[in-house]
Design an enzyme around this catalytic site. Structure first.
Site, PDB file in Angstrom:
ATOM      1  CG  ASP A 121      -2.072  -0.993   1.045  1.00 27.75           C
ATOM      2  OD1 ASP A 121      -2.558  -1.152  -0.092  1.00 27.75           O
ATOM      3  OD2 ASP A 121      -2.459  -1.613   2.046  1.00 27.75           O
ATOM      4  CG  ASP A 183      -6.164  -4.909  -4.412  1.00 30.67           C
ATOM      5  OD1 ASP A 183      -6.277  -6.052  -4.883  1.00 30.67           O
ATOM      6  OD2 ASP A 183      -6.909  -4.482  -3.520  1.00 30.67           O
TER       7      ASP A 183
HETATM    8  N1  GLY Z   1      -6.734  -2.104  -2.134  1.00 35.45           N
HETATM    9  C1  GLY Z   1      -7.770  -2.428  -1.270  1.00 35.45           C
HETATM   10  C2  GLY Z   1      -9.105  -2.355  -1.881  1.00 35.45           C
HETATM   11  O1  GLY Z   1      -9.257  -2.166  -3.070  1.00 35.45           O
HETATM   12  O2  GLY Z   1     -10.065  -2.481  -1.138  1.00 35.45           O
END
Ligand code: GLY
Length: 399
Positions: A121, A183
């Site tokens: 993240d 993601d």
């Molecule tokens: N990256 C976390 C989500 O999309 O919830």
């Protein structure tokens, strides 16, 4: 280009059918400046309640009991989105007070880099905040911190697997020794940027390899995506393909599919690797099959409650932004027009009374779904839906 023609025939057929079905629902032009002015007005309603720069916007519950942002601290994965929204708003308004707020909220997240435990993240956190700030101001301090963030992100790379370990915190709790989530594609942009801006060439190599391995392992034959792929840390072998935020291991979680479209378009932009472009197109094609009439996906395409299942406006705004980029990358004019047209339809729908928050709360959008299996942020306003919405409007304005 020939590669895309055969593919396009199917795509255009699918698109014609879905466009005919949806034409009554979404059939007008978008006034980008009007919608950006709407975003600015909502931001000005939110700012007086956001006095602590260490706490950025996160969500607003659907019940409208409190119309202000519920904020989270700088350790939350979403901490970069609120400053990023402010940077886009500053770019539109040129208002120095908005710039001052963008700087305050961006600079507040820098101390995260002193922590030891990071996840993928870092890309969302830093590239959406200081990255946007650096693009607009060339502030050398932002560059320095972005390069630090990229080096920290690269520490999560396992060369045997060929990907970043997205969620180190889940290695033990979930028995996922090395896990990579779809993601994570978005966060490669920080590495690509760093390699071009004084960082090591290795950062580029890591990002490219991560995209290649993701392309091999994260897609089903129909180009829907698995959320999580688990690998053995020693052999690099793939161990499992599962979900964390989707309906089922074999389902298509809408935001995951949106990250794939956006992420592979960006990876092609940065590398020129044609296979990434094809992957972005095929992921987009899959996402657009069975898209609801108003172009805003259900949170997961396999939820048996469809058509009564919650929508995910964030999946639509990520997809719209990704499709605008994709429309500029494909070298076939018809396909480009098709992707741009779909992105515009998504933005028109998101800008309608049904999806804009307007006087219901201070966010831009309603009806996003964060983590359905966890029961959290269902049918809510969520900050990343707003970030990719304003980014998509900005991208459209820049064309
Ligand atoms: N990256 C976390 C989500 O999309 O919830």
């Amino acid at each position: 280009m020939r590669l895309y023609i055969g593919y396009m025939n199917k795509l255009v057929l699918v698109s014609l059918i879905s466009c005919m079905a949806a034409s009554c629902a979404v059939d007008k032009k978008i006034d980008v400046d009007k919608e950006l002015a709407y975003c600015d007005a909502q931001i000005r309603k939110a700012l007086p309640n956001m006095t602590d720069p260490g706490r950025g916007a996160r969500n607003i519950a659907a019940d409208a009991s409190d119309p202000q942002w519920h904020c989270s601290d700088i350790n939350d994965w979403t901490c970069g989105f609120w400053p990023g929204i402010l940077w886009y708003d500053y770019e539109f308004t040129k208002d120095e007070e908005i710039k001052r707020q963008a700087e305050r909220f961006s600079e507040a997240i820098i101390p995260i880099l002193d922590n030891k435990n990071h996840s993928h993240d870092l890309g969302f956190m830093f590239f959406c905040s200081l990255g946007q700030g650096y693009r607009l101001t060339q502030n050398p301090e932002y560059k320095k911190q972005l390069l630090r963030a990229a080096d920290s992100l690269a520490l999560l790379y396992n060369p045997v697997v060929g990907t970043i370990n997205s969620w180190p915190g889940m290695c033990k709790t979930k028995s996922w020794p090395h896990n990579t989530i779809i993601d994570n594609m978005i966060n490669l942009e920080l590495l690509f940027w760093a390699a071009k801006n004084g960082g090591s060439q290795r950062l580029y190599d890591i990002a490219k390899r991560h995209a290649e391995v993701t392309m091999e392992n994260q897609f089903r034959d129909d180009y829907s995506t698995y959320h999580v792929v688990v690998y053995d840390t020693i052999s690099g072998n793939r161990l499992a393909r599962v979900t964390h935020q989707g309906y089922a291991d074999e389902s298509m979680w809408a935001r995951g599919q949106a990250w794939a479209v956006y992420g592979f378009a960006m990876a092609f932009r940065e590398t020129g690797e044609k296979a990434f472009l094809q992957t972005a197109c095929k992921a987009a094609d899959r996402l657009l099959e069975n898209i609801p009439e108003d172009y805003v996906p259900y949170w997961d395409y396999s939820d048996p409650d469809i058509p009564n299942a919650p929508r995910d406006a964030s999946a639509a705004s990520v997809t719209a932004s990704g499709l605008i980029e994709l429309s500029q990358l494909v070298d076939d004019a018809q396909l480009s027009e098709y992707y741009l047209g779909i992105a515009q339809k998504m933005l028109i729908s998101l800008s309608s009374e049904k999806y804009q928050s307007r006087d219901k709360n201070v966010a831009f959008l309603l009806h996003s779904t964060g983590h359905y299996p966890d029961g959290s942020e269902i049918d809510a306003s969520i900050v990343y839906a707003d970030y990719y919405y304003i980014e998509a409007l900005h991208r459209l304005k820049m064309l």
